[in-house]
Structures are given as structure tokens and as C-alpha cells.
Design an enzyme around this catalytic site. Structure first.
Site, PDB file in Angstrom:
ATOM      1  N   ASP A  31      -8.684 -15.365   4.673  1.00 33.30           N
ATOM      2  CA  ASP A  31      -7.741 -15.371   4.348  1.00 33.30           C
ATOM      3  C   ASP A  31      -6.665 -16.334   4.352  1.00 33.30           C
ATOM      4  O   ASP A  31      -5.338 -15.890   4.733  1.00 33.30           O
ATOM      5  CB  ASP A  31      -6.718 -13.824   4.924  1.00 33.30           C
ATOM      6  CG  ASP A  31      -7.299 -12.417   3.478  1.00 33.30           C
ATOM      7  OD1 ASP A  31      -8.024 -13.280   2.698  1.00 33.30           O
ATOM      8  OD2 ASP A  31      -7.860 -11.472   3.763  1.00 33.30           O
ATOM      9  N   HIS A  58       0.622  -1.282  -0.218  1.00 32.29           N
ATOM     10  CA  HIS A  58      -0.506  -0.168  -0.095  1.00 32.29           C
ATOM     11  C   HIS A  58       0.842   0.975   0.486  1.00 32.29           C
ATOM     12  O   HIS A  58       2.248   1.114   0.608  1.00 32.29           O
ATOM     13  CB  HIS A  58      -1.023  -0.075   1.437  1.00 32.29           C
ATOM     14  CG  HIS A  58      -2.085  -1.139   1.057  1.00 32.29           C
ATOM     15  ND1 HIS A  58      -1.437  -2.076   1.975  1.00 32.29           N
ATOM     16  CD2 HIS A  58      -3.067  -1.234   0.908  1.00 32.29           C
ATOM     17  CE1 HIS A  58      -2.706  -2.996   1.886  1.00 32.29           C
ATOM     18  NE2 HIS A  58      -3.881  -2.472   1.324  1.00 32.29           N
ATOM     19  N   ASP A  62     -13.807 -12.234   5.474  1.00 33.00           N
ATOM     20  CA  ASP A  62     -12.719 -12.430   4.184  1.00 33.00           C
ATOM     21  C   ASP A  62     -11.599 -13.198   4.922  1.00 33.00           C
ATOM     22  O   ASP A  62     -10.912 -13.054   5.550  1.00 33.00           O
ATOM     23  CB  ASP A  62     -11.859 -11.218   3.795  1.00 33.00           C
ATOM     24  CG  ASP A  62     -11.310 -11.838   2.615  1.00 33.00           C
ATOM     25  OD1 ASP A  62     -10.799 -12.727   2.207  1.00 33.00           O
ATOM     26  OD2 ASP A  62     -10.929 -10.436   2.140  1.00 33.00           O
ATOM     27  N   HIS A  79     -12.209 -13.300  -1.885  1.00 30.09           N
ATOM     28  CA  HIS A  79     -13.315 -12.487  -2.679  1.00 30.09           C
ATOM     29  C   HIS A  79     -14.072 -13.844  -3.693  1.00 30.09           C
ATOM     30  O   HIS A  79     -15.118 -12.654  -3.719  1.00 30.09           O
ATOM     31  CB  HIS A  79     -12.533 -11.163  -3.679  1.00 30.09           C
ATOM     32  CG  HIS A  79     -11.536 -10.516  -2.606  1.00 30.09           C
ATOM     33  ND1 HIS A  79     -10.954  -9.258  -3.480  1.00 30.09           N
ATOM     34  CD2 HIS A  79     -11.183 -10.835  -1.547  1.00 30.09           C
ATOM     35  CE1 HIS A  79     -10.305  -8.819  -2.183  1.00 30.09           C
ATOM     36  NE2 HIS A  79     -10.473  -9.360  -1.210  1.00 30.09           N
ATOM     37  N   ASP A 103      -2.289 -13.430  -0.446  1.00 25.96           N
ATOM     38  CA  ASP A 103      -2.706 -12.092   0.284  1.00 25.96           C
ATOM     39  C   ASP A 103      -3.259 -13.369   1.169  1.00 25.96           C
ATOM     40  O   ASP A 103      -4.454 -13.566   1.703  1.00 25.96           O
ATOM     41  CB  ASP A 103      -3.995 -11.737  -0.524  1.00 25.96           C
ATOM     42  CG  ASP A 103      -4.310 -10.251   0.316  1.00 25.96           C
ATOM     43  OD1 ASP A 103      -3.720  -9.872   1.652  1.00 25.96           O
ATOM     44  OD2 ASP A 103      -4.820  -9.543   0.357  1.00 25.96           O
ATOM     45  N   GLU A 137      -8.088 -12.462  -6.308  1.00 20.66           N
ATOM     46  CA  GLU A 137      -8.363 -13.466  -4.849  1.00 20.66           C
ATOM     47  C   GLU A 137      -9.188 -14.194  -4.856  1.00 20.66           C
ATOM     48  O   GLU A 137     -10.304 -13.999  -5.192  1.00 20.66           O
ATOM     49  CB  GLU A 137      -8.130 -11.680  -3.913  1.00 20.66           C
ATOM     50  CG  GLU A 137      -7.841 -12.507  -2.426  1.00 20.66           C
ATOM     51  CD  GLU A 137      -7.821 -11.435  -1.451  1.00 20.66           C
ATOM     52  OE1 GLU A 137      -7.343 -10.673  -1.280  1.00 20.66           O
ATOM     53  OE2 GLU A 137      -8.466 -11.898  -0.441  1.00 20.66           O
ATOM     54  N   ASP A 155       2.498   2.129   3.096  1.00 21.49           N
ATOM     55  CA  ASP A 155       3.490   0.718   3.547  1.00 21.49           C
ATOM     56  C   ASP A 155       4.430   1.252   3.684  1.00 21.49           C
ATOM     57  O   ASP A 155       5.972   0.891   3.754  1.00 21.49           O
ATOM     58  CB  ASP A 155       2.770  -0.900   2.739  1.00 21.49           C
ATOM     59  CG  ASP A 155       1.171  -1.011   3.357  1.00 21.49           C
ATOM     60  OD1 ASP A 155       1.250  -1.729   4.215  1.00 21.49           O
ATOM     61  OD2 ASP A 155       1.247  -2.150   2.021  1.00 21.49           O
ATOM     62  N   GLU A 194      -8.914  -4.894  -8.072  1.00 18.68           N
ATOM     63  CA  GLU A 194      -9.348  -6.169  -6.943  1.00 18.68           C
ATOM     64  C   GLU A 194     -10.850  -6.274  -6.479  1.00 18.68           C
ATOM     65  O   GLU A 194     -10.428  -5.173  -5.117  1.00 18.68           O
ATOM     66  CB  GLU A 194      -7.857  -6.749  -5.830  1.00 18.68           C
ATOM     67  CG  GLU A 194      -8.009  -7.389  -5.470  1.00 18.68           C
ATOM     68  CD  GLU A 194      -7.827  -7.370  -3.817  1.00 18.68           C
ATOM     69  OE1 GLU A 194      -6.354  -6.954  -3.919  1.00 18.68           O
ATOM     70  OE2 GLU A 194      -6.904  -8.128  -3.003  1.00 18.68           O
TER      71      GLU A 194
HETATM   72  C1  XLS Z   1      -8.620  -6.717   0.881  1.00 19.25           C
HETATM   73  C2  XLS Z   1      -7.536  -7.027   0.306  1.00 19.25           C
HETATM   74  C3  XLS Z   1      -5.847  -5.655   0.174  1.00 19.25           C
HETATM   75  C4  XLS Z   1      -5.774  -5.783  -1.160  1.00 19.25           C
HETATM   76  C5  XLS Z   1      -4.592  -4.876  -0.732  1.00 19.25           C
HETATM   77  O1  XLS Z   1      -9.470  -7.894   1.188  1.00 19.25           O
HETATM   78  O2  XLS Z   1      -7.355  -8.105  -0.139  1.00 19.25           O
HETATM   79  O3  XLS Z   1      -5.889  -6.739   1.416  1.00 19.25           O
HETATM   80  O4  XLS Z   1      -5.063  -6.710  -1.193  1.00 19.25           O
HETATM   81  O5  XLS Z   1      -5.598  -3.086  -0.554  1.00 19.25           O
HETATM   82 MG    MG Z   2      -5.803  -9.471  -1.759  1.00 19.33          MG
END
Ligand code: XLS
Ligand code: MG
Length: 342
Positions: free
Chosen positions: A248, A49, A246, A211, A281, A208, A52, A172
Site C-alpha cells: 500500500d 468500514h 500488501d 492487489h 488505500d 486496488e 469506523d 474488492e
Molecule cells: C485490504 C483492503 C482493505 C479494504 C477495505 O487489503 O484493501 O483495506 O480496502 O476493507
Molecule cells: Mg483496499
């Protein structure tokens, strides 16, 4: 590079374990330590980001100085910067969204902050801007205008494309969370929207896994859709246990077969040969101790590479015959046995 793939993750993937229901459970690794972890685990690039990398409130010259320092650290470790994503959704002005907000000031902020992120991307040597529209949706339907939101989305993309004639935008999309429903929930929606911009050639997607599952879709089919359009410019591999928040999770730990389907397609269409990264991610489980709070990255990469081996060992002639005879039961059994190591 291993087996023809380059890997990346973002610094937010190593974290203290704080969530909406509880405080941190581990100390934070420093930025430099996270780079060491990336290096030791044989990653090739870092996803960022904008903030970051640098405090975006600094002056332009201070930002330049700081970004150059970070770039040097990356170069020293032979790490590239895959992309920069503008974190536009945390400012007090953008409590209720950014470029789709009803508030003109919020919309202006989104554009200005994104321009800053592009400047940072250019300084760090990334040609991709990733756009995750966190709060571009609603909880209450009548609070916002869903048609106008899409028009504003296009307008925002146009401002970004116009600001820098080289930057590529990777959308994304995510169907929900933190919002109840996103205005632009999937890859297909985003590519339709991209076709209305001033330069669709420079707009692609990052998909992703989690998602797509949250949208009730099959990740590998979503990837296939983007590949067919020549738009799969980035991926965020992880895993997800159904229609929940989410999660991940580490790639492949929830549903190895679904993970294999993604690898199968990426292999078949030589994903990565144009410089794309296998991006992760993934979140650390809250229960992990600090000293082992990077295993989800290590294992996601290892599981991906193990699945590459399995995919490469598949008997394509056999598969082709089974497809021809429509014996899909046998295909399922064959693939499942391969995953079981039999
Ligand atoms: C959130 C997103 C985020 C992006 C980057 O759900 O995956 O982490 O990958 O902004
Ligand atoms: Mg992501």
C-alpha cells in the site's frame, strides 16, 4: 473537484504504524482530526468500514443517533461518504472465514453483520457497499471445499442483494494475505461469480492497484477489463514493489510508469464522470513522525494530478502513428521522457 476528479481515503489510512512485528510508533489522530486532514488536503469523501463510523454492538437506536452525528460532521466539512465496508473478519466466530466458513454460525454472522453495515450505509448516505473478503480462502487445501466456497459466496451476495434493493456491492478482490490463497482472487473471478447472483446489475468492483500486482497482473489491464464490463465503480490507488506483502505504498512512487498507465486509462474512459471517486488505500511508512503521517495521502493525490497533466499533454496523433507502425520502442521512450519531464 480538481481536474474533474473527486478523491477519497479511509480513516485507517492514517494510523499508528503498528504492524504484525511491532507496536504503535505514533499516537493516533482522533476521528475529527482525520476529517480536518481530509478537508485541508482537499479530499471530497471518506471511505468507511462500518465500525469506523460506529460501534456495531450498540442498539439500533444508538447506532442511528451516532451515525447521524457523524453525518453532520461530514456535512459540515462538505465531505461525502463514498462507501461502507462490513468488517466481518475480526469477530471470534470468523477466525477461519465468514461466508465461506465451514461453520454455519460464522456464515450467519457474516450476513447479519453485513445487513447492519447496509443500515449504516443508508444512514450515512452511501449507496455502495465494499466487500473485501479477507479470510475467504485457505492455508490448507483439504481443510475447505473450494467449489462449495464459491457457491456459498453467491448465496451470501444473494442475501445481501435481497436485503436492500438499492445497495450496490463493489467486490474488492485480493489474491492472498492474510490467507495463503483466496477462493476468489481477482476481478474476473468476482464478475463471473456476480453473474450468478439474483441481481448482477448491482454488483461491480473496486480495483486496488496493489492487489492486482500481488496477483501478478497489470493494474491498468485489470481496470480495462472492468471498464469494458461497465463495472469499474471504485478504485484503491496505491503502489506495490513486486510479489510481497500488501505494501500500500503512495501512488506512483514505486513505478511511475505503471501509475501513468492507470491514469491514462481512467482519463481515456472518463472515470469519475458518473460520480466515482479516485479512492486511495495507502499506508503510512512506519518511520513517519505523527506530524507528517498524512503525506502519503497528500502526495498520492498530487502525483495522480501530475500524471493527469502528463496524460493530457501527450500527443495522441503521434501515439496513433507509432501504434500504426508498431514502433513500440518509441512509445516507451516517449512516455518515459514525459515522466522524466523532458
Ligand atoms: C485490504 C483492503 C482493505 C479494504 C477495505 O487489503 O484493501 O483495506 O480496502 O476493507
Ligand atoms: Mg483496499
Amino acid at each position: 473537484m480538481e481536474k474533474g476528479y473527486r478523491f477519497s481515503f479511509g480513516p485507517w489510512n492514517i494510523h499508528t504504524g503498528a504492524d504484525p512485528f511491532g507496536p504503535p510508533v505514533r499516537e493516533e489522530f482522533s476521528f475529527d482530526e482525520k476529517l480536518d486532514i481530509a478537508f485541508n488536503l482537499k479530499f471530497d469523501a471518506i471511505q468507511f468500514h462500518d465500525d469506523d463510523i460506529v460501534d456495531v454492538n450498540l442498539s439500533a437506536s444508538e447506532i442511528e443517533k451516532k451515525v447521524k452525528e457523524i453525518k453532520k460532521k461530514l456535512d459540515d466539512k462538505n465531505l461525502a461518504a463514498e462507501f461502507v465496508a462490513p468488517r466481518i473478519w475480526e469477530h471470534p466466530l470468523t477466525v477461519d472465514g465468514t461466508f465461506t466458513s465451514n461453520n454455519l454460525e460464522a456464515r450467519k454472522y457474516a450476513v447479519e453483520r453485513t445487513k447492519k453495515a447496509i443500515d449504516i450505509a443508508n444512514l450515512i448516505g452511501a449507496k455502495n457497499l465494499v466487500l473485501w473478503p479477507a479470510r475467504e480462502g485457505s492455508y490448507t487445501r483439504e481443510a475447505k471445499d473450494a467449489k462449495l466456497a464459491i457457491d456459498r459466496f453467491v448465496e451470501y451476495l444473494n442475501s445481501v442483494l435481497d436485503y436492500d434493493k438499492n445497495i450496490r456491492i463493489l467486490g474488492e478482490m485480493k489474491p492472498n494475505e492474510p490467507m495463503d490463497a483466496s477462493f476468489c482472487p481477482t476481478t474476473g473471478h468476482f464478475l463471473a461469480l456476480a453473474s450468478r447472483t439474483i441481481d448482477p446489475e448491482r454488483v461491480g468492483v473496486l480495483i486496488e492497484t496493489a492487489h492486482t500486482i500481488l496477483a501478478g497482473l497489470e493494474p491498468s489491464d485489470e481496470m480495462g477489463f472492468a471498464l469494458s464490463f461497465g463495472k469499474l465503480w471504485g478504485i484503491h490507488l496505491n503502489d506495490q514493489n513486486g510479489l510481497k506483502f500488501d505494501e500500500d505504498r503512495t501512488f506512483g512512487v514505486v513505478n511511475p510508469k505503471r501509475a501513468l498507465s492507470q491514469v491514462y486509462l481512467l482519463e481515456k474512459y472518463k472515470y469519475g464522470r458518473n460520480g466515482e471517486y479516485v479512492g486511495l488505500d495507502v499506508k503510512v511508512l512506519r518511520t513517519q513522525k505523527k506530524a507528517v503521517s498524512y503525506k502519503h495521502l497528500q502526495y498520492s493525490r498530487q502525483i495522480f494530478l501530475a500524471l493527469v497533466d502528463i496524460v493530457r499533454s501527450l500527443d495522441e496523433n503521434k501515439l496513433e502513428q507509432l501504434r500504426a507502425s508498431q514502433d513500440y520502442e518509441e512509445i516507451d521512450y516517449y512516455i518515459t521522457n514525459k515522466i522524466l519531464g523532458r
